[in-house]
Write a protein that holds these residues in place. Structure first.
Motif, mmCIF file in Angstrom:
data_model
loop_
_atom_site.group_PDB
_atom_site.id
_atom_site.type_symbol
_atom_site.label_atom_id
_atom_site.label_comp_id
_atom_site.label_asym_id
_atom_site.label_seq_id
_atom_site.Cartn_x
_atom_site.Cartn_y
_atom_site.Cartn_z
ATOM 1 N N SER A 124 8.979 11.343 1.479
ATOM 2 C CA SER A 124 7.812 11.170 2.350
ATOM 3 C C SER A 124 6.871 10.102 1.800
ATOM 4 C CB SER A 124 7.062 12.499 2.499
ATOM 5 O OG SER A 124 7.877 13.471 3.119
ATOM 6 N N VAL A 125 6.668 10.086 0.472
ATOM 7 C CA VAL A 125 5.815 9.070 -0.145
ATOM 8 C C VAL A 125 6.411 7.679 0.081
ATOM 9 C CG1 VAL A 125 4.948 8.175 -2.335
ATOM 10 C CG2 VAL A 125 4.821 10.624 -1.853
ATOM 11 N N ARG A 145 0.862 -1.184 0.000
ATOM 12 C CA ARG A 145 0.000 0.000 0.000
ATOM 13 C C ARG A 145 0.894 1.228 0.000
ATOM 14 N NH1 ARG A 145 -3.996 0.004 4.764
ATOM 15 N NH2 ARG A 145 -5.085 -1.483 3.412
ATOM 16 N N LEU A 146 0.549 2.210 -0.818
ATOM 17 C CA LEU A 146 1.355 3.422 -0.952
ATOM 18 C C LEU A 146 0.413 4.617 -0.941
ATOM 19 C CD1 LEU A 146 4.415 4.052 -1.445
ATOM 20 C CD2 LEU A 146 3.836 4.245 -3.877
ATOM 21 N N ALA A 147 0.719 5.622 -0.123
ATOM 22 C CA ALA A 147 -0.104 6.829 -0.053
ATOM 23 C C ALA A 147 0.572 7.940 -0.860
ATOM 24 C CB ALA A 147 -0.290 7.267 1.398
ATOM 25 N N ARG A 184 8.110 6.666 2.498
ATOM 26 C CA ARG A 184 7.936 6.273 3.904
ATOM 27 C C ARG A 184 6.523 5.784 4.198
ATOM 28 N NH1 ARG A 184 11.824 7.205 7.405
ATOM 29 N NH2 ARG A 184 10.325 7.129 9.133
ATOM 30 N N THR A 185 5.576 6.032 3.287
ATOM 31 C CA THR A 185 4.212 5.565 3.536
ATOM 32 C C THR A 185 4.008 4.109 3.116
ATOM 33 O OG1 THR A 185 3.277 6.170 1.352
ATOM 34 C CG2 THR A 185 3.379 7.899 3.052
ATOM 35 N N GLN A 227 3.527 0.330 2.891
ATOM 36 C CA GLN A 227 3.204 -0.728 3.853
ATOM 37 C C GLN A 227 3.029 -2.047 3.107
ATOM 38 O OE1 GLN A 227 -0.374 0.444 5.867
ATOM 39 N NE2 GLN A 227 0.592 2.083 7.030
#
Length: 227
Positions: free
Chosen positions: A218-219, A21-23, A221-222, A224
């Motif tokens: 930052s992306v 999963r990536l935000a 680091r999201t 999961q």
């Protein structure tokens, strides 16, 4: 990536994650690279929406769609599973960027190697591509920086570099691109996940490059892993 579970007596070996999963920020348009039919339809809709309020000719619209389809085809051929296209205006500055997510699999009969091997290979490649000459100010901080970092999803290799187009680029590209590649080991697997971010460095975007690279970090680091 596939999910598998193996039992041995009472012990259960958990397989690799089935997905990730990536935000990403609002305005990042996602294109799934499952099949040309699906991404072709998605790209046509995306181009029409973006050019709706402009005076773009049908020829320009068709050329932009064809270029994006070629990018999607190249990404998919290299193991890409999805890509994101960014075309926004921040303040008065138009922002263009992209992200390609790729699953890297070792060639049959070869060992995958660990993240340290990837870092060493990238560092050697950067050294080989470095002419040793003085770099101008716009190159500062972009000359093949390879580091090992810890992300919430696990250890990763971070590779930041600047790529200039060849003089005879077949697409006529003239803009240098700032790249940030992030390699992660897929848990309990011999696969690697590569996040490839890029953005042009030419004015008026040049002052925003550092901020965009921070956003790219930052992306990353999201990310999961999904069971």
């Amino acid at each position: 990536m596939t999910d598998r579970t193996e039992s041995q007596g009472s012990a259960v070996a958990v397989g690799p994650p089935s997905d990730y999963r990536l935000a990403v920020p609002d305005g990042w348009d996602r294109i799934l690279l499952g099949s040309p039919e699906r991404w072709g339809h998605c790209i046509d809709k995306l181009v029409k929406r973006r050019l709706r309020r402009t005076h773009a000719t049908p020829q320009l619209e068709a050329a932009l769609a064809e270029r994006m389809r070629a990018q999607a085809e190249a990404a998919q051929a290299n193991g890409g599973v999805e890509m994101y296209v960014v075309d926004q205006v921040l303040g008065q500055v138009p922002v263009s960027a992209g992200l390609v997510v790729t699953v890297l699999r070792p060639s049959p009969g070869t060992e995958p190697g660990d993240l340290g091997d990837i870092a060493r290979s990238l560092a050697l490649r950067s050294d080989a591509e470095d002419t040793g000459g003085a770099k101008d100010a716009s190159d500062a901080g972009d000359a093949g920086a390879v580091t090992l970092v810890d992300l919430p999803a696990g250890p990763a290799v971070r590779h930041r570099y600047l790529r200039r187009p060849a003089a005879d680029d077949p697409d006529g590209n003239r803009l240098a691109l700032a790249h940030l590649d992030v390699y992660l080991a897929v848990p309990r697997s011999d696969q690697r996940l590569l996040l490839s971010f890029s953005t042009p460095t030419a004015p008026p975007l040049e002052p925003l490059v550092e901020a965009l690279v921070t956003l790219f970090d930052s992306v990353a680091r999201t990310l999961q892993w999904m069971a």
